[in-house]
Write an enzyme that holds these catalytic residues in place. Sequence first.
Site, PDB file in Angstrom:
ATOM      1  N   GLU A   1       0.829  -1.342   0.079  1.00 18.30           N
ATOM      2  CA  GLU A   1      -0.110   0.349   0.064  1.00 18.30           C
ATOM      3  C   GLU A   1       0.965   1.048   0.002  1.00 18.30           C
ATOM      4  O   GLU A   1       0.735   2.326  -1.178  1.00 18.30           O
ATOM      5  CB  GLU A   1      -1.383  -0.374   1.381  1.00 18.30           C
ATOM      6  CG  GLU A   1      -2.129  -1.241   0.840  1.00 18.30           C
ATOM      7  CD  GLU A   1      -1.576  -2.109   1.148  1.00 18.30           C
ATOM      8  OE1 GLU A   1      -0.973  -2.400   1.333  1.00 18.30           O
ATOM      9  OE2 GLU A   1      -3.116  -3.446   0.233  1.00 18.30           O
TER      10      GLU A   1
ATOM     11  N   HIS B   1     -11.662  -4.979   7.183  1.00 16.23           N
ATOM     12  CA  HIS B   1     -12.281  -5.085   6.404  1.00 16.23           C
ATOM     13  C   HIS B   1     -13.930  -5.050   6.526  1.00 16.23           C
ATOM     14  O   HIS B   1     -14.380  -4.620   5.738  1.00 16.23           O
ATOM     15  CB  HIS B   1     -12.652  -6.956   6.111  1.00 16.23           C
ATOM     16  CG  HIS B   1     -11.680  -7.957   5.325  1.00 16.23           C
ATOM     17  ND1 HIS B   1     -10.326  -8.347   6.025  1.00 16.23           N
ATOM     18  CD2 HIS B   1     -11.254  -7.938   3.999  1.00 16.23           C
ATOM     19  CE1 HIS B   1     -10.236  -8.938   5.661  1.00 16.23           C
ATOM     20  NE2 HIS B   1     -10.360  -8.151   3.667  1.00 16.23           N
TER      21      HIS B   1
END
Lengths: 370, 326
Positions: free
Chosen positions: B62, B131
């Site tokens: 990321e 999530h």
Amino acid sequence: MARDDDTLVQLLTPDGERVDRAVGPDGVEYSVDLTDAEYRGFYRDLVTVRRLDAEATALQRQGELGIWASLLGQEAAQVGSGRALRPQDMVFPTYREHGVLYCRGIDPIMPLSLFRGVDQGAWDPIETRCGMYTIVIGAQTLHATGYAMGIAMDGKVGGDDGEAAIAYFGDGATSQGDVNEAFIWSAVYTAPVVFFCQNNQYAISEPIERQTRVPLYQRAAGFGFPGVRVDGNDVLASYAVTRHALDHARSGQGPTLIEAYTYRMGAHTTSDDPSRYRPPAEAEAWRSRDPIARLAAFLGRQQIADETFFAEVDEQARTEAVRLRERVLTMPDPAPDSIFDNVYPHGSPLVDGERERFNAYRKSFEGSAH
Amino acid sequence: MATESLTLGKALNAGLRRALDRDPKVVIMGEDVGKLGGVFRITDGLQKDFGEDRVIDTPLAESGIIGTAVGLALRGYRPVCEIQFDGFVYPAYDQIVSQVAKMHYRSRGMVRLPIVIRIPFGGGIGAVEHHSESPEAYFAHTPGLKVVTCSNPSDGYTMIQQAIASDDPIVFLEPKRRYWEKGEVDAEAEAYPLHSARVARPGTDVTVVAYGPMVRTALDAATAAAEDGRELEVIDLRSLSPLDLGPVHESVRRTGRCVVVHEAPSNVGLGAEIAARVTEECFYSLESPVLRVTGFDTPYPAARVEEEYLPDLDRVLDAVDRTYGW
Ligand SMILES: Cc1ncc(C[n+]2csc(CCOP(=O)(O)OP(=O)(O)O)c2C)c(N)n1
């Protein structure tokens, strides 16, 4: 200390003997063929950046700069690589690359205004083709890689007029995730980028043994691109290796990791005390590899330069330093409400409102004793 | 296409497609965004039509996604980065808050980084940990960033295009549990200004402030409240930084009551900011304190108990009732 010396690309010995050619661990044969004027130019650069750096250190000691990160000892790595750049190349420096900036033609006052706290190092990265200083260790290696991906996407690779990006960082930075991510990215996308690591043996107090168990240039192999170790105190070798890596990149062959093996002669910054972590004999040993002395020895022996030239270069560097000092002392502080400038390209109601209240508050003191 | 009924996911896809079409400098980058079309298929079909250089499958890192986007933006591109899930943005946090947010400021305006960071956020889909998070306050707290979130397909379609066209770096939060909800999208309609709040349902009795996934919840609460004779005014903030609280203040001056709803934990969350500002601006109009309905100050819990964690219609209605208790 200097292990694996046989892998070190060197074109000028510490005694100033010219080595004709040297084969790097990447199998490439390196050499340079410079005119006398070019040799003298390198010398002038080395002396000037050292002198300006010394001036900045002095200014810090006198309270005129908040802090200074000296490049003392690393002049050859910076000038050699800096002079290898072409105008179309893009530089992504850390906080110590004053010599590279100098080669890039950036006014030496620029990094000083950063360290004085007048601004945040705001030279124009697009116009100068040199990014701003990066303090967060390693972050800029990803910026360089992304920029290089853009070069490739623009189709500006493949020929001699191609472009390349170069990222500067230290040995400590190689432990950062960002640097490793940059290695992966650049390899995967064959990005035209050169990673120029100045292994000055220390990350503040931590020796290179705290960052790696293998010589840093060998890391490149694991990512799938060439790694070269160059004598970072040899301006000629630093130049030759960087020029080759940039050409390699601009011709579309992807990244190279250059480990410039060098030594930070001074403190990490003016706030640091290297006597706590470095044996004095170590710096002494490195003194004999001084980048300026060895080039001077070569120039003298080859009669490329004489005493008059050396004296003239010293004098010119001194004059530049004095001029720099004067400019630092007369640098104005920014306007108080400039803190609200440029948070967003087109402003923001939140910031605009705060600026109004701030100015009204300041105005309320007008005419009072404060 | 004039007006069409689309899911939020499809509307975002259409908006991205239009942005890619309009400006050759727009590139989409992220994990699995190419062939797969992203794990939520938001970029479905885009690589096929625009090529691997415009819709870039990146390595799995990321910080690398955001850090290289900075370089691409410096080179004149307009990167749209997809972070796969909210809980995975943290490795890129440094690049976002220390690099992306600050370069314009540091360069005295010489550098612009028109980067959009798309993050599917929030819970309600029965996922495993990392999530279902709501990280908006981390980013809204950072000067130099703008943070927006859409709550319906029409906004999804226009806001993503506006965010890409904007010169600001924008964190674009997509309410993932609303991806499959349909709504009318008018491709030709003039877009509402990006950083403006909007009255989602007019009412007279209590102002309910929500954004992203909670707008639907607030609207459902308003429908239920109406059956009991209470008219809730629901405001969809849309922009979390900067906040557009003008419509909220205006509303609270009429209703005298305010409830703020979000999924993120309450402690130092956006609800606190909104409550403080509404109190300051509407002090003499308030009949009761500004109340918050939020997730709890715990990590996001396991899926089998997430319904306990997430604010729902009943908790909103309960807060509405409590505003009458003062
Ligand atoms: C991410 C991050 N962590 C810590 C620091 C504090 N810091 C500043 S310089 C430095 C050492 C860096 O060493 P190296 O990469 O070898 O570069 P050098 O200073 O030797 O050129 C550290 C730890 C920082 N600037 N950024």
